[in-house]
Design a protein around this motif. Structure first.
Motif, PDB file in Angstrom:
ATOM      1  N   LYS A 170       0.789  -1.206   0.028  1.00  0.00           N
ATOM      2  CA  LYS A 170       0.003  -0.090  -0.006  1.00  0.00           C
ATOM      3  C   LYS A 170       0.793   1.044  -0.180  1.00  0.00           C
ATOM      4  O   LYS A 170       0.277   2.211  -0.161  1.00  0.00           O
ATOM      5  N   THR A 171       2.115   0.994   0.436  1.00  0.00           N
ATOM      6  CA  THR A 171       2.945   2.192   0.619  1.00  0.00           C
ATOM      7  C   THR A 171       4.106   2.057  -0.366  1.00  0.00           C
ATOM      8  O   THR A 171       4.934   1.045  -0.175  1.00  0.00           O
ATOM      9  N   ASP A 208       1.458   7.086  -0.826  1.00  0.00           N
ATOM     10  CA  ASP A 208       0.381   6.070  -1.111  1.00  0.00           C
ATOM     11  C   ASP A 208       0.065   5.437  -2.328  1.00  0.00           C
ATOM     12  O   ASP A 208       0.151   6.449  -3.333  1.00  0.00           O
TER      13      ASP A 208
END
Length: 651
Positions: free
Chosen positions: A164-165, A184
């Motif tokens: 996710k990152t 993000d």
């Protein structure tokens, strides 16, 4: 081993190892890519520079498991198929790669797939200025610069385990410091994960995104590692490596469970060895010990496989260990050569990697780890070139000043003999702390193919041979290290298969400096010199270090001397101020966008040597930096090297 900061600083100053100089150029008639040129050696066919550089470069992206596309059908690669490096999706099943970027100017290198879709990250600078930006290419082909600051330098730093990152190092806030920025993956919103106000260099990030290892240079032989808990608000870096005396450390990677960090240290001997540092207990456990530096060690995503490499006499010895059996993995279907750039899929079922040798450039393979069977995906070497006509290197050692033995990588032309002695070149690596290594070089193979012996010298101060050897040139540059290169020329002249009146010196970056210094301070030692963006005025070069070197300047100044206090010595060893001594022909090659060795360095040297009525040829590339990336420039350069050497060395 010098500290990670110092090695990084020298990499910035040099980029080029001596064997990896297939880039610079000079204005000459481009050679045809057609039939081979008429042979100068009866027994071995010769090939043109264009034929050697029509060999296609292939390299894997550095996105870890995200080097594979989410569906597993592709691996992300970079290639110069178009003449300029671009990013491609290489089908795992085989076939032609799919071009994803279309740069016609500077290299656009693949970084990573996104974990859940076909978006990619790639990196590109401004025509060799090294101010790299990170870009995202959407599935529809739209490209967005994620780091658009005009003077910003940004580099990919890794993915979080959940995908996710992703993390980026950036000097947008302060030109001399690299912060860690978290993006993000869905929205590209960013936040500062670590603000670097302490003169650190980000070194490693744990898979869970919690732990950050920082490197801090103390001297050229001494550094510390610090640990930051990114989940703790305002968390301060804590010393990870308390020690006394000079000890150099490197942060290799974290374990997949984020519970330990893998560290290299020379605390207990000449060479860097690998240890495992447990974050909970602080306990250090020996991991890999050898009689050479451990260059790297990391685990596959599940932790089943451990990959490590030794810098064994200028060649990487890679081990792929199955930790469930404690036995090395055996791969089948491979040609002779060295494995490198290993990337695993997320489930550890497959592995992408490269294979290269002295006579074959890197090609990309994929292996099924259940069977060990490997599949070749690329064929880099130009099919017009018969690999059997190329030359394998040998490792030799010759005596330098004070009886110090100097390791070197020797390429001997196939047709050289006492009855047919060859002209020769001493090739000097960049650095000053670089290393001439074995491996494929179109530049070297082209020169050897045309009858030149090439001796890639590892003068004192070179990496890979223990910390004592590495530090022998500290604040003594242009002295014994230069005389080691002169000794290499003398060693060549003593070989019965070398023409003793036909020996040149050649090198790039620091090697270019040594080339110019050899002609200035030992004006009778070589018949000619080829200086490829070499430093000629150390006073100016050290004063003009780019701001983004940041803390790395500490180690560099400790190694080379601080320009604020050592300017007199820097002037004494700078060829520009002694150019009146140069009497032998000189070829100078320079990129106009070079941020490390400024164009004015070469401009002034050329003017000074021309004033001696000495033959000087000068090549300036308006679209290149410190190391040339365009194929047309590399071909022009290679033609220039051979033309210049044939005119001024071969007799």
């Amino acid at each position: 081993m010098k500290s990670a900061n110092l090695v990084s600083a020298f990499a910035l100053l040099a980029t080029l190892s001596a064997v990896a100089l297939p880039h610079p150029t000079f204005a000459a008639e481009p050679a045809s890519a057609g039939a081979p040129m008429a042979s100068t050696q009866a027994a071995t066919p010769t090939y043109t520079a264009a034929q050697f550089f029509d060999t296609t470069s292939y390299s894997l992206a550095n996105g870890g498991p995200n080097t594979f596309s989410p569906d597993g059908r592709f691996v992300l690669i970079s290639s110069d198929k178009t003449g300029v490096i671009n990013t491609y999706a290489q089908p795992v099943a085989g076939g032609e790669p799919v071009q994803l970027t279309t740069s016609t100017t500077s290299a656009a290198r693949g970084v990573s797939y996104f974990p859940d879709d076909a978006r990619i990250l790639f990196s590109q600078d401004g025509g060799g200025d090294e101010l790299t930006h990170l870009f995202v290419r959407a599935e529809d082909g739209k490209v967005t610069d994620l780091t658009p600051g005009e003077k910003e330098k940004a580099d990919f730093f890794g993915w979080s385990q959940d995908g996710k990152t992703f993390y980026v190092t950036s000097n947008a806030r302060d030109a001399s410091a690299f912060d860690v920025i978290a993006y993000d993956a869905a929205t590209y919103e960013k936040r500062v994960a670590f603000e670097n106000t302490g003169g650190f260099s980000p070194a490693a990030l744990s898979p869970d995104g919690r732990w950050l290892v920082l490197d801090k240079a103390l001297t050229s032989a001494n550094n510390d590692l610090y640990l930051v808990d990114l989940m703790q608000a305002g968390g301060e870096p804590k010393l990870l490596t308390p020690h006394e005396g000079n000890v150099a450390y490197t942060a290799y990677d974290f374990t997949p469970d984020s519970k330990a960090v893998l560290i290299g240290t020379d605390e207990n001997g000449e060479f860097q060895q690998a240890i495992r540092h447990d974050l909970a207990t602080g306990q250090n456990t020996p991991l890999i010990q050898a009689d050479w530096d451990v260059s790297f060690v990391f685990y596959s995503p599940s932790g089943r496989y451990r990959v490590s490499g030794l810098n064994a006499d200028a060649k990487t010895e890679l081990t792929l260990l199955d930790t469930t059996t404690n036995q090395p993995v055996t791969l089948s279907g491979l040609p002779d050569g060295d494995i490198g750039a290993v990337r695993f899929t997320e489930d550890d079922s497959r592995m992408a990697f490269t294979v290269a040798s002295d006579t074959s450039p890197s090609d990309i393979f994929v292996a099924d780890l259940a069977t060990g069977r490997a599949t070749r995906l690329t064929h880099a070497l130009n099919p017009a070139i018969d690999e059997a006509n190329l030359v394998e290197a040998t490792i030799v050692r010759y005596p330098g000043e004070g009886g110090v033995m100097i390791p070197a990588v020797l390429y001997k032309p196939r047709d050289a003999s006492a009855a047919n002695p060859a002209p020769a070149i001493v090739l000097v690596h960049g650095g000053p702390g670089g290393q001439t290594r074995r491996g494929y070089s179109a530049m070297v193979q082209h020169l050897v193919n045309h009858g030149y012996a090439v001796l890639g010298a590892n003068n004192r101060g070179s990496s890979g041979y223990g910390k004592t050897f590495f530090h022998m040139d500290d604040k003594k540059h242009g002295e014994a290290d230069l005389r080691d290169i002169v000794a290499g020329g003398q060693w060549l002249r003593e070989q019965d298969w070398v023409a003793d009146d036909q020996v040149a010196v050649m090198g790039g970056s620091y090697g270019g400096y040594i080339t110019a210094a050899a002609l200035a301070f030992h004006p009778e030692a070589f018949e000619a010199g080829v200086n490829i963006f070499g430093v000629t005025n150390w006073v100016r070069t050290l004063e003009s270090i780019p701001a983004w070197w940041g803390a790395q300047r500490i180690a560099l100044f400790d190694e080379m001397g601080d320009p604020a206090t050592d300017a007199e010595r820097h002037r004494r060893i700078s060829p520009l101020f002694h150019a009146g001594n140069i009497r032998r022909p000189l070829l100078v090659v320079q990129g106009a966008n070079d941020p490390r060795v400024l164009q004015v360095e070469s401009d002034e040297l050329v003017a000074a040597v021309r004033a001696n009525n000495v033959p000087v040829e000068y090549v300036l590339f308006p679209n290149e930096g410190h190391g040339f990336t365009r194929r047309d420039n590399r071909i022009t350069a290679q033609d220039a090297y051979l033309k210049f050497l044939d005119e001024h060395v071969r007799k």
